[in-house]
Design a protein around this motif. Structure first.
Motif, mmCIF file in Angstrom:
data_model
loop_
_atom_site.group_PDB
_atom_site.id
_atom_site.type_symbol
_atom_site.label_atom_id
_atom_site.label_comp_id
_atom_site.label_asym_id
_atom_site.label_seq_id
_atom_site.Cartn_x
_atom_site.Cartn_y
_atom_site.Cartn_z
ATOM 1 N N THR A 165 26.506 18.193 35.623
ATOM 2 C CA THR A 165 27.522 19.132 36.102
ATOM 3 C C THR A 165 26.836 20.201 36.947
ATOM 4 O O THR A 165 25.914 20.871 36.482
ATOM 5 C CB THR A 165 28.230 19.808 34.910
ATOM 6 O OG1 THR A 165 28.704 18.795 34.027
ATOM 7 C CG2 THR A 165 29.397 20.656 35.390
ATOM 8 N N LEU A 166 27.291 20.304 38.193
ATOM 9 C CA LEU A 166 26.717 21.271 39.124
ATOM 10 C C LEU A 166 27.829 22.115 39.739
ATOM 11 O O LEU A 166 28.942 21.633 39.919
ATOM 12 C CB LEU A 166 25.985 20.551 40.266
ATOM 13 C CG LEU A 166 24.809 19.643 39.889
ATOM 14 C CD1 LEU A 166 24.429 18.769 41.070
ATOM 15 C CD2 LEU A 166 23.624 20.468 39.436
ATOM 16 N N THR A 167 27.506 23.355 40.056
ATOM 17 C CA THR A 167 28.439 24.166 40.828
ATOM 18 C C THR A 167 28.337 23.678 42.275
ATOM 19 O O THR A 167 27.234 23.484 42.774
ATOM 20 C CB THR A 167 28.055 25.653 40.741
ATOM 21 O OG1 THR A 167 28.062 26.028 39.360
ATOM 22 C CG2 THR A 167 29.023 26.525 41.524
ATOM 23 N N PRO A 168 29.477 23.446 42.946
ATOM 24 C CA PRO A 168 29.406 22.972 44.342
ATOM 25 C C PRO A 168 28.520 23.898 45.160
ATOM 26 O O PRO A 168 28.608 25.110 45.045
ATOM 27 C CB PRO A 168 30.862 23.041 44.816
ATOM 28 C CG PRO A 168 31.670 22.928 43.572
ATOM 29 C CD PRO A 168 30.854 23.584 42.479
ATOM 30 N N ARG A 169 27.672 23.287 45.966
ATOM 31 C CA ARG A 169 26.684 24.042 46.713
ATOM 32 C C ARG A 169 27.316 24.718 47.917
ATOM 33 O O ARG A 169 28.025 24.096 48.690
ATOM 34 C CB ARG A 169 25.593 23.061 47.156
ATOM 35 C CG ARG A 169 24.521 23.668 48.007
ATOM 36 C CD ARG A 169 23.249 22.873 47.889
ATOM 37 N NE ARG A 169 23.067 21.816 48.882
ATOM 38 C CZ ARG A 169 22.800 22.031 50.149
ATOM 39 N NH1 ARG A 169 22.788 23.250 50.643
ATOM 40 N NH2 ARG A 169 22.588 21.019 50.970
ATOM 41 N N GLU A 170 27.001 25.998 48.054
ATOM 42 C CA GLU A 170 27.424 26.724 49.254
ATOM 43 C C GLU A 170 26.573 26.220 50.415
ATOM 44 O O GLU A 170 25.352 26.186 50.311
ATOM 45 C CB GLU A 170 27.167 28.223 49.086
ATOM 46 C CG GLU A 170 27.921 28.878 47.944
ATOM 47 C CD GLU A 170 29.412 29.006 48.226
ATOM 48 O OE1 GLU A 170 29.776 29.311 49.378
ATOM 49 O OE2 GLU A 170 30.205 28.766 47.297
ATOM 50 N N LYS A 171 27.203 25.860 51.501
ATOM 51 C CA LYS A 171 26.409 25.429 52.664
ATOM 52 C C LYS A 171 25.761 26.651 53.315
ATOM 53 O O LYS A 171 26.371 27.717 53.393
ATOM 54 C CB LYS A 171 27.310 24.714 53.682
ATOM 55 C CG LYS A 171 27.670 23.293 53.266
ATOM 56 C CD LYS A 171 27.710 22.409 54.505
ATOM 57 C CE LYS A 171 28.133 20.980 54.195
ATOM 58 N NZ LYS A 171 27.210 20.264 53.326
ATOM 59 N N GLU A 172 24.520 26.470 53.723
ATOM 60 C CA GLU A 172 23.844 27.547 54.458
ATOM 61 C C GLU A 172 24.510 27.651 55.830
ATOM 62 O O GLU A 172 25.060 26.678 56.330
ATOM 63 C CB GLU A 172 22.355 27.195 54.636
ATOM 64 C CG GLU A 172 21.630 26.853 53.350
ATOM 65 C CD GLU A 172 21.323 28.093 52.508
ATOM 66 O OE1 GLU A 172 21.370 29.201 53.050
ATOM 67 O OE2 GLU A 172 21.042 27.920 51.315
#
Length: 179
Positions: A165-172
């Protein structure tokens, strides 16, 4: 202060009968030596140390409580675990959420029966993905709400054998550029 000590003693006495030691919310900075003494004839099944101010677990913890299946260390101030934690041969569930880990200790992946690891809400930037994939029994890992590096996040996203389970990654900003 006396009431806190009394509370710990009472909870140890309860655990002598239930085999479930609940020392949550006792303002503990560590596991008091008296606990090991009081529990010396009890084969504990579960141990709950959540909601304290514990900074470290000593190596002897794993020796004294070698038969536990559930260990809850959430909501403390821990940034590392002793290598001896790998000797918890019956441990199936480990909760280290809401602590101050900046990386996942590799000794966790050596716990032979560990199935569920909850490590959300830490400061984890990096995970040794190879070690994680080699964990013998691991089925699910919760790493949500951690500042994982983009590379680490992507590698973890690619694992299929273990439910992660991961928090959706913010795109740089630079990744968003449409060409």
């Amino acid at each position: 202060m006396a009431s806190a000590v009394t509370r710990v003693v009472h909870r140890c006495e309860d655990a002598q009968e239930t085999q479930n030691l609940d020392l949550s919310n006792c303002q503990l900075m560590q596991v008091p030596d008296a606990v090991y003494h009081l529990m010396r004839h009890t084969e504990l099944k579960t141990c709950d140390l959540s909601d304290n101010v514990i900074t470290k677990i000593p190596p002897k913890f794993a020796v004294k409580f070698s038969s536990i299946t559930d260990l809850n260390l959430s909501h403390n101030q821990m940034a590392k675990l002793p290598d001896e934690i790998a000797d918890l041969g019956s441990l199936e569930r480990l909760d280290i959420s809401h602590n101050t880990f900046i990386s996942l200790p590799n000794c966790i992946f050596k716990i032979s029966k560990l199935q569920q690891l909850n490590a959300n809400n830490n400061h984890i930037i990096d995970v040794d993905v190879e070690c994680l994939e080699e964990a013998p029994s691991l089925e699910s890992v919760d790493l949500s709400s951690n500042p994982l590096s983009p590379r680490c996040h992507d590698r973890l996203s690619g694992i299929s054998r273990i439910r992660i389970t991961l928090t959706p990654r913010e795109k740089e900003d630079w990744e968003d550029l449409t060409i």
